[in-house]
Design a protein around this motif. Structure first.
Motif, PDB file in Angstrom:
ATOM      1  N   VAL A   1      91.157  21.508 -25.663  1.00 25.73           N
ATOM      2  CA  VAL A   1      92.618  21.491 -25.515  1.00 25.73           C
ATOM      3  C   VAL A   1      92.996  20.660 -24.298  1.00 25.73           C
ATOM      4  O   VAL A   1      93.951  19.865 -24.343  1.00 25.73           O
ATOM      5  CB  VAL A   1      93.192  22.923 -25.426  1.00 25.73           C
ATOM      6  N   GLN A   2      92.237  20.803 -23.212  1.00 24.69           N
ATOM      7  CA  GLN A   2      92.514  20.031 -22.010  1.00 24.69           C
ATOM      8  C   GLN A   2      92.401  18.535 -22.313  1.00 24.69           C
ATOM      9  O   GLN A   2      93.221  17.731 -21.858  1.00 24.69           O
ATOM     10  CB  GLN A   2      91.550  20.432 -20.882  1.00 24.69           C
ATOM     11  N   GLY A   3      91.389  18.155 -23.084  1.00 21.72           N
ATOM     12  CA  GLY A   3      91.230  16.752 -23.463  1.00 21.72           C
ATOM     13  C   GLY A   3      92.396  16.255 -24.301  1.00 21.72           C
ATOM     14  O   GLY A   3      92.899  15.138 -24.101  1.00 21.72           O
ATOM     15  N   LEU A   4      92.840  17.075 -25.234  1.00 25.66           N
ATOM     16  CA  LEU A   4      93.995  16.714 -26.058  1.00 25.66           C
ATOM     17  C   LEU A   4      95.239  16.526 -25.196  1.00 25.66           C
ATOM     18  O   LEU A   4      95.992  15.553 -25.353  1.00 25.66           O
ATOM     19  CB  LEU A   4      94.246  17.787 -27.125  1.00 25.66           C
ATOM     20  N   LEU A   5      95.451  17.446 -24.261  1.00 23.12           N
ATOM     21  CA  LEU A   5      96.608  17.338 -23.376  1.00 23.12           C
ATOM     22  C   LEU A   5      96.524  16.084 -22.510  1.00 23.12           C
ATOM     23  O   LEU A   5      97.542  15.396 -22.303  1.00 23.12           O
ATOM     24  CB  LEU A   5      96.739  18.596 -22.513  1.00 23.12           C
ATOM     25  N   GLU A   6      95.331  15.756 -22.036  1.00 27.22           N
ATOM     26  CA  GLU A   6      95.187  14.542 -21.235  1.00 27.22           C
ATOM     27  C   GLU A   6      95.411  13.296 -22.081  1.00 27.22           C
ATOM     28  O   GLU A   6      96.027  12.334 -21.623  1.00 27.22           O
ATOM     29  CB  GLU A   6      93.825  14.527 -20.545  1.00 27.22           C
ATOM     30  N   LEU A   7      94.912  13.297 -23.320  1.00 28.09           N
ATOM     31  CA  LEU A   7      95.139  12.151 -24.211  1.00 28.09           C
ATOM     32  C   LEU A   7      96.619  11.929 -24.489  1.00 28.09           C
ATOM     33  O   LEU A   7      97.078  10.789 -24.595  1.00 28.09           O
ATOM     34  CB  LEU A   7      94.404  12.352 -25.539  1.00 28.09           C
ATOM     35  N   THR A   8      97.363  13.011 -24.614  1.00 29.16           N
ATOM     36  CA  THR A   8      98.799  12.899 -24.910  1.00 29.16           C
ATOM     37  C   THR A   8      99.643  12.722 -23.659  1.00 29.16           C
ATOM     38  O   THR A   8     100.837  12.475 -23.762  1.00 29.16           O
ATOM     39  CB  THR A   8      99.302  14.134 -25.680  1.00 29.16           C
ATOM     40  N   GLY A   9      99.028  12.873 -22.492  1.00 30.07           N
ATOM     41  CA  GLY A   9      99.757  12.713 -21.242  1.00 30.07           C
ATOM     42  C   GLY A   9     100.580  13.915 -20.839  1.00 30.07           C
ATOM     43  O   GLY A   9     101.421  13.824 -19.945  1.00 30.07           O
ATOM     44  N   LEU A  10     100.347  15.051 -21.484  1.00 28.67           N
ATOM     45  CA  LEU A  10     101.092  16.262 -21.142  1.00 28.67           C
ATOM     46  C   LEU A  10     100.449  16.974 -19.953  1.00 28.67           C
ATOM     47  O   LEU A  10      99.232  17.140 -19.914  1.00 28.67           O
ATOM     48  CB  LEU A  10     101.151  17.208 -22.340  1.00 28.67           C
ATOM     49  N   PRO A  11     101.255  17.412 -19.001  1.00 29.81           N
ATOM     50  CA  PRO A  11     100.699  18.145 -17.860  1.00 29.81           C
ATOM     51  C   PRO A  11     100.259  19.553 -18.274  1.00 29.81           C
ATOM     52  O   PRO A  11     100.796  20.121 -19.222  1.00 29.81           O
ATOM     53  CB  PRO A  11     101.863  18.210 -16.875  1.00 29.81           C
ATOM     54  N   TYR A  12      99.287  20.084 -17.554  1.00 25.61           N
ATOM     55  CA  TYR A  12      98.833  21.451 -17.800  1.00 25.61           C
ATOM     56  C   TYR A  12      98.293  22.026 -16.503  1.00 25.61           C
ATOM     57  O   TYR A  12      98.025  21.292 -15.554  1.00 25.61           O
ATOM     58  CB  TYR A  12      97.790  21.518 -18.924  1.00 25.61           C
ATOM     59  N   VAL A  13      98.117  23.307 -16.489  1.00 20.37           N
ATOM     60  CA  VAL A  13      97.619  24.012 -15.312  1.00 20.37           C
ATOM     61  C   VAL A  13      96.261  24.590 -15.661  1.00 20.37           C
ATOM     62  O   VAL A  13      96.041  25.067 -16.770  1.00 20.37           O
ATOM     63  CB  VAL A  13      98.588  25.152 -14.908  1.00 20.37           C
ATOM     64  N   GLY A  14      95.346  24.549 -14.718  1.00 23.87           N
ATOM     65  CA  GLY A  14      94.025  25.126 -14.932  1.00 23.87           C
ATOM     66  C   GLY A  14      92.941  24.079 -14.803  1.00 23.87           C
ATOM     67  O   GLY A  14      93.169  22.962 -14.338  1.00 23.87           O
ATOM     68  N   CYS A  15      91.761  24.446 -15.233  1.00 19.76           N
ATOM     69  CA  CYS A  15      90.610  23.556 -15.144  1.00 19.76           C
ATOM     70  C   CYS A  15      90.791  22.345 -16.049  1.00 19.76           C
ATOM     71  O   CYS A  15      91.410  22.431 -17.106  1.00 19.76           O
ATOM     72  CB  CYS A  15      89.335  24.292 -15.556  1.00 19.76           C
ATOM     73  N   GLY A  16      90.195  21.227 -15.640  1.00 19.56           N
ATOM     74  CA  GLY A  16      90.199  20.020 -16.450  1.00 19.56           C
ATOM     75  C   GLY A  16      89.123  20.069 -17.528  1.00 19.56           C
ATOM     76  O   GLY A  16      88.456  21.086 -17.742  1.00 19.56           O
ATOM     77  N   VAL A  17      88.926  18.941 -18.182  1.00 16.59           N
ATOM     78  CA  VAL A  17      87.987  18.841 -19.299  1.00 16.59           C
ATOM     79  C   VAL A  17      86.565  19.188 -18.862  1.00 16.59           C
ATOM     80  O   VAL A  17      85.910  20.047 -19.465  1.00 16.59           O
ATOM     81  CB  VAL A  17      88.029  17.423 -19.920  1.00 16.59           C
TER      82      VAL A  17
END
Length: 189
Positions: A10-26
């Motif tokens: 999910v973190q990878g998907l969010l990074e691919l789409t450029g959406l910010p998120y909180v928590g650990c990275g990929v």
């Protein structure tokens, strides 16, 4: 929670789409989810880990099973914990106390992952949880302890309707243990 959630996908998907998120990275998410890889990273950082062995589900054939069991019994000692490498919430985790229960535990873990971690049990182990906060300047949360309602903190102990497991916050730890936790966190980050 678990695969396709806290494993970095999910973190990878969010990074691919450029959406910010909180928590650990990929990377942190993927490593933390994979028990075999996490042990290697901790060991390389100088953090002590329980002796363990990797078993591939493809090694559990009738012709190879005996050799796998022999290797585990030579390298480790009973009791052992058998775990799918990539899964959370203690799903598929079994405590093995002899060759028969070890063989069955391997089959159970293989239902969930092709990579299986087999580890020595730690006598009188305690479930201590510490969150690591931040990136370049890490801080540790107050340690908490989970007191399970049975022999070990398994799925039913975590989520069962009848569970009597309880948190103790802050965990009752002596100053030397607290200093060790801080030192390990500094090594890892």
């Amino acid at each position: 929670h678990g695969p396709h959630g806290e494993d970095g996908t999910v973190q990878g998907l969010l990074e691919l789409t450029g959406l910010p998120y909180v928590g650990c990275g990929v990377l942190a998410s993927a490593v933390a989810m994979d028990k075999v890889t996490a042990k290697r990273v901790f060991r390389d950082a100088g953090i002590p880990v329980v002796p363990g062995q990797l078993v591939l589900s493809s090694q559990l054939t009738p012709t190879e099973r005996s050799a796998v069991l022999n290797r585990l019994e030579k390298e480790l000692s009973y009791p052992m914990f058998v775990k799918p490498s990539n899964l959370g919430s203690s799903v598929g985790v079994t405590k093995a106390t002899n060759r028969s229960t070890l063989s069955t535990a391997l089959d159970t873990a293989a239902q969930y992952d092709r990579r299986i971690l087999v580890e020595n049990a730690v006598p009188n182990a305690r479930e201590i949880e510490v969150a690591v906060l931040g990136n370049d300047n890490v801080r540790l949360s107050l340690p908490g302890e989970i007191v399970p309602d049975r022999e070990f903190y398994d799925y039913e102990s975590k989520y069962g309707n009848e569970s009597q497991s309880r948190p103790v916050i802050p965990a009752k730890l002596n100053d030397n243990v607290l200093k060790q936790i801080q030192a390990y966190a500094e090594k890892a980050f």
